[in-house]
Structure formats: structure tokens, C-alpha cells
Design an enzyme around this catalytic site. Sequence first.
Site, PDB file in Angstrom:
ATOM      1  N   LYS A 113      68.775  42.080  39.884  1.00 15.49           N
ATOM      2  CA  LYS A 113      68.529  41.620  38.514  1.00 15.49           C
ATOM      3  C   LYS A 113      68.144  42.814  37.666  1.00 15.49           C
ATOM      4  CE  LYS A 113      67.875  38.553  35.293  1.00 15.49           C
ATOM      5  NZ  LYS A 113      68.835  39.338  34.465  1.00 15.49           N
ATOM      6  N   LYS A 166      70.650  47.613  37.974  1.00  8.90           N
ATOM      7  CA  LYS A 166      70.848  48.030  36.575  1.00  8.90           C
ATOM      8  C   LYS A 166      72.301  48.434  36.403  1.00  8.90           C
ATOM      9  CE  LYS A 166      68.486  48.658  32.733  1.00  8.90           C
ATOM     10  NZ  LYS A 166      67.221  48.014  32.304  1.00  8.90           N
ATOM     11  N   GLY A 190      70.487  42.095  28.984  1.00  8.98           N
ATOM     12  CA  GLY A 190      70.530  43.114  27.932  1.00  8.98           C
ATOM     13  C   GLY A 190      69.674  44.335  28.228  1.00  8.98           C
ATOM     14  N   ASP A 191      69.926  45.369  27.483  1.00  3.40           N
ATOM     15  CA  ASP A 191      69.100  46.592  27.456  1.00  3.40           C
ATOM     16  C   ASP A 191      69.526  47.325  26.183  1.00  3.40           C
ATOM     17  OD1 ASP A 191      67.119  48.184  29.315  1.00  3.40           O
ATOM     18  OD2 ASP A 191      68.484  49.704  28.536  1.00  3.40           O
ATOM     19  N   ASN A 226      65.351  45.447  19.831  1.00  2.00           N
ATOM     20  CA  ASN A 226      64.839  44.156  20.294  1.00  2.00           C
ATOM     21  C   ASN A 226      63.373  44.237  20.726  1.00  2.00           C
ATOM     22  OD1 ASN A 226      64.435  42.530  23.118  1.00  2.00           O
ATOM     23  ND2 ASN A 226      65.352  41.273  21.527  1.00  2.00           N
ATOM     24  N   SER A 283      63.821  36.351  31.830  1.00  2.00           N
ATOM     25  CA  SER A 283      65.167  36.209  32.388  1.00  2.00           C
ATOM     26  C   SER A 283      65.108  35.376  33.665  1.00  2.00           C
ATOM     27  CB  SER A 283      65.763  37.580  32.719  1.00  2.00           C
ATOM     28  OG  SER A 283      66.243  38.217  31.562  1.00  2.00           O
TER      29      SER A 283
HETATM   30  P1  NDP Z   1      67.878  48.210  21.374  1.00  2.00           P
HETATM   31  O1  NDP Z   1      69.235  48.736  21.558  1.00  2.00           O
HETATM   32  O2  NDP Z   1      67.684  46.868  20.775  1.00  2.00           O
HETATM   33  O3  NDP Z   1      66.983  49.230  20.526  1.00  2.00           O
HETATM   34  C1  NDP Z   1      66.806  50.532  20.947  1.00  2.00           C
HETATM   35  C2  NDP Z   1      65.943  51.254  19.933  1.00  2.00           C
HETATM   36  O4  NDP Z   1      65.583  52.529  20.456  1.00  2.00           O
HETATM   37  C3  NDP Z   1      66.699  51.541  18.644  1.00  2.00           C
HETATM   38  O5  NDP Z   1      65.791  51.565  17.588  1.00  2.00           O
HETATM   39  C4  NDP Z   1      67.295  52.919  18.909  1.00  2.00           C
HETATM   40  O6  NDP Z   1      67.580  53.640  17.732  1.00  2.00           O
HETATM   41  C5  NDP Z   1      66.182  53.576  19.686  1.00  2.00           C
HETATM   42  N1  NDP Z   1      66.752  54.612  20.577  1.00  2.00           N
HETATM   43  C6  NDP Z   1      67.692  54.437  21.528  1.00  2.00           C
HETATM   44  N2  NDP Z   1      68.006  55.605  22.118  1.00  2.00           N
HETATM   45  C7  NDP Z   1      67.243  56.519  21.517  1.00  2.00           C
HETATM   46  C8  NDP Z   1      67.105  57.904  21.677  1.00  2.00           C
HETATM   47  N3  NDP Z   1      67.835  58.596  22.588  1.00  2.00           N
HETATM   48  N4  NDP Z   1      66.186  58.519  20.892  1.00  2.00           N
HETATM   49  C9  NDP Z   1      65.448  57.826  19.983  1.00  2.00           C
HETATM   50  N5  NDP Z   1      65.557  56.504  19.789  1.00  2.00           N
HETATM   51  C10 NDP Z   1      66.434  55.869  20.543  1.00  2.00           C
HETATM   52  O7  NDP Z   1      67.192  48.275  22.827  1.00  2.00           O
HETATM   53  P2  NDP Z   1      65.913  47.518  23.391  1.00  2.00           P
HETATM   54  O8  NDP Z   1      64.924  47.306  22.303  1.00  2.00           O
HETATM   55  O9  NDP Z   1      66.375  46.374  24.185  1.00  2.00           O
HETATM   56  O10 NDP Z   1      65.355  48.606  24.413  1.00  2.00           O
HETATM   57  C11 NDP Z   1      64.370  49.567  24.072  1.00  2.00           C
HETATM   58  C12 NDP Z   1      63.699  50.058  25.341  1.00  2.00           C
HETATM   59  O11 NDP Z   1      63.075  48.964  26.011  1.00  2.00           O
HETATM   60  C13 NDP Z   1      64.627  50.692  26.376  1.00  2.00           C
HETATM   61  O12 NDP Z   1      63.931  51.709  27.062  1.00  2.00           O
HETATM   62  C14 NDP Z   1      64.904  49.538  27.336  1.00  2.00           C
HETATM   63  O13 NDP Z   1      65.281  50.003  28.617  1.00  2.00           O
HETATM   64  C15 NDP Z   1      63.529  48.881  27.358  1.00  2.00           C
HETATM   65  N6  NDP Z   1      63.472  47.498  27.801  1.00  2.00           N
HETATM   66  C16 NDP Z   1      64.252  46.527  27.220  1.00  2.00           C
HETATM   67  C17 NDP Z   1      64.135  45.213  27.629  1.00  2.00           C
HETATM   68  C18 NDP Z   1      64.889  44.109  26.966  1.00  2.00           C
HETATM   69  O14 NDP Z   1      64.654  42.949  27.327  1.00  2.00           O
HETATM   70  N7  NDP Z   1      65.750  44.375  25.995  1.00  2.00           N
HETATM   71  C19 NDP Z   1      63.238  44.837  28.733  1.00  2.00           C
HETATM   72  C20 NDP Z   1      62.417  45.918  29.217  1.00  2.00           C
HETATM   73  C21 NDP Z   1      62.575  47.184  28.770  1.00  2.00           C
HETATM   74  P3  NDP Z   1      69.106  53.782  17.250  1.00  2.00           P
HETATM   75  O15 NDP Z   1      69.431  52.499  16.580  1.00  2.00           O
HETATM   76  O16 NDP Z   1      69.071  54.952  16.319  1.00  2.00           O
HETATM   77  O17 NDP Z   1      69.919  54.039  18.472  1.00  2.00           O
HETATM   78  O1  2IT Z   2      64.510  46.912  31.614  1.00  2.00           O
HETATM   79  C1  2IT Z   2      64.514  45.678  31.697  1.00  2.00           C
HETATM   80  O2  2IT Z   2      63.657  45.065  32.350  1.00  2.00           O
HETATM   81  C2  2IT Z   2      65.554  44.931  30.979  1.00  2.00           C
HETATM   82  N1  2IT Z   2      66.365  45.549  30.292  1.00  2.00           N
HETATM   83  C3  2IT Z   2      65.641  43.445  31.103  1.00  2.00           C
HETATM   84  C4  2IT Z   2      66.328  43.049  32.368  1.00  2.00           C
HETATM   85  C5  2IT Z   2      66.609  41.580  32.527  1.00  2.00           C
HETATM   86  O3  2IT Z   2      67.251  41.265  33.532  1.00  2.00           O
HETATM   87  O4  2IT Z   2      66.205  40.760  31.698  1.00  2.00           O
END
Ligand code: NDP
Ligand code: 2IT
Length: 446
Positions: free
Chosen positions: A91, A127, A166-167, A241, A378
Site C-alpha cells: 500500500k 510506492k 495519490g502522492d 493536498n 486509505s
Molecule cells: P501535491 O502535488 O498536492 O503538492 C505538492 C506541493 O509541494 C506543491 O505545492 C508543490 O509545488 C510542492 N513541491 C513539490 N515538489 C517540490 C520541490 N521539489 N520543491 C519545492 N516544492 C515542491 O502533493 P501532496 O500535497 O500530496 O504531497 C506533499 C508531500 O506530502 C509529499 O512529500 C508527499 O509524499 C507527502 N504525503 C502525501 C500524502 C497524501 O495523502 N497526498 C500522504 C503522506 C505524505 P509545485 O506546485 O510548484 O510543484
Molecule cells: O506517503 C503517503 O503515505 C501517501 N502518499 C499516501 C499513501 C496511501 O496509500 O494513501
Amino acid sequence: MTNQYLIDVLESVKKRNPGEPEFIQALTEVLESLEPVIEKRPDLVAAGVIERLVEPERQIIFRVPWVDDNGKVQVNRGFRIQYNSAIGPYKGGIRLHPSVNLGIIKFLGFEQIFKNSLTTLPMGGGKGGSDFDPKGKSDGEVMRFCQSFMTELCRHVGADLDVPAGDIGTGAREIGYMFGQYKRIRNEFTGVLTGKGLTYGGSLARTQATGFGVCYFTNEVLKANGMSFEGKKVIVSGSGNVAIYCNQKATELGATVIAMSDSNGYIYDPNGIDLAAVKQIKEVERKRIKEYVATHPGSTYTEGCAGIWSLPCDIALPCATQNEIDKASAELLAANGCKVVCEGANMPSTPEAIAVYFEKGIIYGPAKACNAGGVATSGLEMSQNSMRYSWSFEEVDAKLQDIMKSIFKACDDAAREYGMEGNYMAGANIAGFLKVAEAMKAQGCV
Ligand code: NDP
Ligand code: 2IT
């Protein structure tokens, strides 16, 4: 690290996985935390748990060809790392970003093993992703990419086998296209992906879950250390997100979020960021964060995303990407009076930054504990899909709050048990590891 056995394991992993610095970084942190466990548990060493844990069970790399709006063939590289299935089906999310490579997906998959274990739900670690960049692409291009990606991936995933989500770069739109393609090719409607739309099996509160969960965890950290969100100045990096819903919950809990960012720069609004405006810019219009200042007098935009850490704050919640806080940024946070760093992004602090937190007494909530609310929800989506049922927003949110509290307690208890009270990083690594390790030992050498 002084334990020769762990040093040898780390050396062999480095040799076998050249050119993957993020993976080695994530692995080193976990192995360092496990030193006291390994010394107490020769049975786990005898069962070869560590040597097996560091090697992914399966690594899938594939070509993703698709046709752009000009009729030109484009080729991206797809990945799925099925890291560990000791406690449940693989997952973990799918990251779509030009920086994606094997080492990035392996670091994320490795972290996911422990995170998923901490959630208390039965999920293994995995992943995936691609170096495809959704930015600037039309909906049609994104759809054709997602369909091509799933045309290959569908052979390797399934509701009881591996459940992606998602990620970065993968949100509801991309999950929808991937789900549609899976359903069409496999001719089955199952919970093969999470983060689905609410009309076709998605869970209420999944969109909010990671960001809300970060704040629920941070709230536990604050309470345990005699503080609260009330009246605190908070920085949330990113504007995706995780960042958006982190901002919402921190604000609901009484804090003022003064800054957010994207990969180009950051906005500062001393009155508190107007989240509705950020949502409109990022979720609806898919534009850059700098648009915000045009409609918000008194706010400023500064080029360069790392500058956000130079603003004085009480609490920092990095929610963008890996290694976004380096040693210099951590020192600035400390010098400006920051008391707590809790991680929404995966591995946003470099090892040198983490060292600064401990040295300067900043309380540190590590990603695999803080951001586990996303994958936990999830897991709740998978349960609802299996039951052919859906819970209300309030029911899911209540379960999420309970899970985040139990994760905090697991980290806190493990840290105390191993004589490192308040070290939630070690606590998360140890507690996450032990459940997986016991399962691996019980299942024999597989
Ligand atoms: P999104 O794609 O929704 O948003 C990512 C954000 O981070 C954007 O604002 C983006 O800016 C910025 N960003 C991405 N890459 C870079 C970079 N190299 N340098 C600076 N800013 C950057 O992703 P999420 O919000 O889903 O994910 C954000 C983080 O949270 C990640 O590390 C992800 O692995 C983690 N995460 C996500 C989960 C989820 O459920 N979605 C769960 C747990 C962890 P820009 O628009 O300019 O690219
Ligand atoms: O980093 C993370 O935990 C995620 N992007 C969410 C993974 C998931 O299966 O909901």
C-alpha cells in the site's frame, strides 16, 4: 552507529544500490534507531529480518508511452516498488514528478513500511510513480498518460495484492483516470486504488486526511509538552493536498498560518493566509502561489521556496517535499524561536537539520508518524470498499483522530521503553519496525 552487524548491512545496501542517496538516507536513519532493539533481540537477527527488510520484495520498472496533443509520442518511465507484505497487501501512493527515479521511489516505499505499520491497520509497504510532469499538460494528455501507466500496472496491482493512491502530482483527477482504465481492462469493480472520487467508492475525509492527521498528531505532541495550537504562528510549506488541509485544521485549532509556498517561492500574510484563495488558485485554476498577492494587500511574495524557513514562527509544518529543510534552515528556525517541527511531507528534513532540532531543543515529529493519517484513511477506504458501505465524514474523521492518538502513544511509549523519552523519531522507527519484524519472523524465511 556502533553495532557492527548494522554497519555491515548498511554497507552492503550501499554497494548494491549505487546512486540512490535518498534511499540510503531513509535507511540509515531507521537502522540507527534500531540499534538498541537489535542488541535486545538476537532472535530477530537470527531470523535475518534486517537483511530481508532492506531488500524490496519486488521492483517493477516499465515503459509508459503516450501521445501528446500535437500527436507526438512521449515516453516516460513507470515504477512500482512492492517493498514489504509481511502485515498486509502492499500500500502506498504514486508520485508523478520529473524528479522521480528508482532511488526516490525506494526511499518512499521503505518509509511506507513503518508508517503503515504504525497506523494499526493491516497494510504492507509500497510506492510507485513516474517522471511524468502533470504541470502544464492538458486533461487529455494527463488521461492518456494515466491510461498507459495503468495498462501496464494493472498486471501487478489488485485489492488484495497492492493498492496504490495519490502522492505529489497524483490527485483525484489522476486516480479517476487510473481507476477507469483498471476497471475496463480487468473487467472488475474493486478497491484497487484509494483516494477515489466520492461517486465511485472513495471515502469521505480522505482528501483532508493527511493534512488533518498532521495537525491531530501535532496536537498530541503539543499537549504532551504543555502547549497547544491556540495563538501560535505556523508556517506550512507547499500548497498541495497535504499543505492545504494542514492549514485548515491548524487554523481551526486556533493557530494563524502566516506562510505557504510552491516550488517557485513563498507567500507571507501576517493576518493569516486566506485558504479559500489558495484553494481556488491551486485546486481549481492550477496556477502558481504568487497569484495570491494580487488580491491580498499586506501580503508579500518572495522567489525561492527555502526562504520560507527564515520567517519567525512557533510551529513549522513542512508539507512540500524531501530535504526541503537543510541545516541552515533548521538553524534559522531555531534562532527565530520555533518550538516544534512536525512533518507532513515525506523526509522533508535532512539528517543535519534533524541534528539541529535535537541540539536546540526543537520538538520533532517525524514524517512516518505525523503524515500517516493519509494512508490510514486509505486503509479505511479499503475497509469500506470491502464492506460495500460508506461511513459519514464524522465517522471517518473520528477514526482518524483515534488513529493519530494511538500513533503518538506508540511512538512515545517506544521512545520511553528504549530510554529516549521525547525522541519520537526513534519511537516511530522502533514501534513501526517491531510489528513488521514479528510478522516476518513468524512467517519464516520468505
Ligand atoms: P501535491 O502535488 O498536492 O503538492 C505538492 C506541493 O509541494 C506543491 O505545492 C508543490 O509545488 C510542492 N513541491 C513539490 N515538489 C517540490 C520541490 N521539489 N520543491 C519545492 N516544492 C515542491 O502533493 P501532496 O500535497 O500530496 O504531497 C506533499 C508531500 O506530502 C509529499 O512529500 C508527499 O509524499 C507527502 N504525503 C502525501 C500524502 C497524501 O495523502 N497526498 C500522504 C503522506 C505524505 P509545485 O506546485 O510548484 O510543484
Ligand atoms: O506517503 C503517503 O503515505 C501517501 N502518499 C499516501 C499513501 C496511501 O496509500 O494513501
